[in-house]
Motif scaffolding. Structure first.
Motif, PDB file in Angstrom:
ATOM      1  N   ARG A  10      -3.253  26.712 -12.578  1.00  0.00           N
ATOM      2  CA  ARG A  10      -3.240  25.980 -11.303  1.00  0.00           C
ATOM      3  C   ARG A  10      -3.236  26.967 -10.130  1.00  0.00           C
ATOM      4  O   ARG A  10      -3.966  26.788  -9.159  1.00  0.00           O
ATOM      5  CB  ARG A  10      -2.017  25.067 -11.214  1.00  0.00           C
ATOM      6  N   GLU A  14      -6.125  27.323  -7.275  1.00  0.00           N
ATOM      7  CA  GLU A  14      -5.803  27.196  -5.853  1.00  0.00           C
ATOM      8  C   GLU A  14      -6.197  28.450  -5.084  1.00  0.00           C
ATOM      9  O   GLU A  14      -6.707  28.354  -3.966  1.00  0.00           O
ATOM     10  CB  GLU A  14      -4.322  26.881  -5.673  1.00  0.00           C
ATOM     11  N   GLU A  19      -9.024  22.737  -6.952  1.00  0.00           N
ATOM     12  CA  GLU A  19      -7.828  21.981  -7.295  1.00  0.00           C
ATOM     13  C   GLU A  19      -7.924  21.391  -8.686  1.00  0.00           C
ATOM     14  O   GLU A  19      -8.970  20.916  -9.099  1.00  0.00           O
ATOM     15  CB  GLU A  19      -7.616  20.849  -6.296  1.00  0.00           C
ATOM     16  N   LEU A  20      -6.801  21.430  -9.378  1.00  0.00           N
ATOM     17  CA  LEU A  20      -6.683  20.801 -10.680  1.00  0.00           C
ATOM     18  C   LEU A  20      -6.570  19.303 -10.449  1.00  0.00           C
ATOM     19  O   LEU A  20      -5.783  18.849  -9.629  1.00  0.00           O
ATOM     20  CB  LEU A  20      -5.439  21.343 -11.376  1.00  0.00           C
ATOM     21  N   SER A  21      -7.358  18.540 -11.161  1.00  0.00           N
ATOM     22  CA  SER A  21      -7.332  17.096 -11.023  1.00  0.00           C
ATOM     23  C   SER A  21      -6.489  16.446 -12.116  1.00  0.00           C
ATOM     24  O   SER A  21      -5.678  15.568 -11.858  1.00  0.00           O
ATOM     25  CB  SER A  21      -8.763  16.564 -11.080  1.00  0.00           C
ATOM     26  N   TYR A  22      -6.673  16.922 -13.361  1.00  0.00           N
ATOM     27  CA  TYR A  22      -6.021  16.280 -14.498  1.00  0.00           C
ATOM     28  C   TYR A  22      -6.016  17.251 -15.670  1.00  0.00           C
ATOM     29  O   TYR A  22      -6.978  17.987 -15.876  1.00  0.00           O
ATOM     30  CB  TYR A  22      -6.808  15.012 -14.864  1.00  0.00           C
ATOM     31  N   PHE A  29      -9.273  19.385 -16.037  1.00  0.00           N
ATOM     32  CA  PHE A  29     -10.336  18.831 -15.206  1.00  0.00           C
ATOM     33  C   PHE A  29     -10.102  19.264 -13.765  1.00  0.00           C
ATOM     34  O   PHE A  29      -8.962  19.234 -13.287  1.00  0.00           O
ATOM     35  CB  PHE A  29     -10.347  17.302 -15.290  1.00  0.00           C
ATOM     36  N   LEU A  30     -11.160  19.618 -13.084  1.00  0.00           N
ATOM     37  CA  LEU A  30     -11.077  20.021 -11.688  1.00  0.00           C
ATOM     38  C   LEU A  30     -11.506  18.864 -10.802  1.00  0.00           C
ATOM     39  O   LEU A  30     -12.118  17.905 -11.277  1.00  0.00           O
ATOM     40  CB  LEU A  30     -11.979  21.226 -11.425  1.00  0.00           C
ATOM     41  N   ASP A  31     -11.205  18.969  -9.504  1.00  0.00           N
ATOM     42  CA  ASP A  31     -11.589  17.919  -8.568  1.00  0.00           C
ATOM     43  C   ASP A  31     -13.097  17.715  -8.523  1.00  0.00           C
ATOM     44  O   ASP A  31     -13.561  16.612  -8.315  1.00  0.00           O
ATOM     45  CB  ASP A  31     -11.080  18.230  -7.159  1.00  0.00           C
ATOM     46  N   HIS A  32     -13.846  18.773  -8.695  1.00  0.00           N
ATOM     47  CA  HIS A  32     -15.295  18.594  -8.749  1.00  0.00           C
ATOM     48  C   HIS A  32     -15.733  18.682 -10.206  1.00  0.00           C
ATOM     49  O   HIS A  32     -15.034  19.207 -11.048  1.00  0.00           O
ATOM     50  CB  HIS A  32     -16.019  19.629  -7.883  1.00  0.00           C
ATOM     51  N   ASN A  33     -16.884  18.142 -10.494  1.00  0.00           N
ATOM     52  CA  ASN A  33     -17.337  17.982 -11.860  1.00  0.00           C
ATOM     53  C   ASN A  33     -18.149  19.150 -12.405  1.00  0.00           C
ATOM     54  O   ASN A  33     -18.673  19.067 -13.492  1.00  0.00           O
ATOM     55  CB  ASN A  33     -18.216  16.727 -11.911  1.00  0.00           C
TER      56      ASN A  33
END
Length: 98
Positions: A10, A14, A19-22, A29-33
């Protein structure tokens, strides 16, 4: 149960402006795909998988930055494979590693 350095990952994300999404089991998983991270059996190694729909040349700088920040934190972010996301049902997604 394997302990994974999620807190360090994490911090690396940062510091690279991501950003870490899940997190689920060994996947992050990151905020972007564009990327999907996967812990390996080596405590300090993470695989960086690339979404098959992403434009790889646009991700090259981000991947390089992630690898640099990982190195600063005594970790290795190695290039993984490509992956594909699809909707399995209303609540679940399917991840296929190519």
């Amino acid at each position: 149960m394997t302990l994974r350095p999620l807190g360090i990952v994490r911090e690396i994300l940062e510091s690279a402006g991501m950003e870490l999404s899940y997190a689920y089991e060994d996947l992050v998983f990151l905020d972007h795909n564009g990327f999907l991270l996967q812990f390996t059996s080596k405590e300090q190694e993470v695989l960086v998988h690339i979404n098959e729909e992403a434009k790889e040349e646009e991700l090259a700088l981000s991947l390089s930055l992630l690898q640099e920040k990982a190195k600063e934190n005594r970790m290795t972010f190695n290039r993984g494979t490509y992956y594909r996301l699809s909707q399995a049902d209303e609540e679940n997604i399917r991840i296929e590693f190519l």
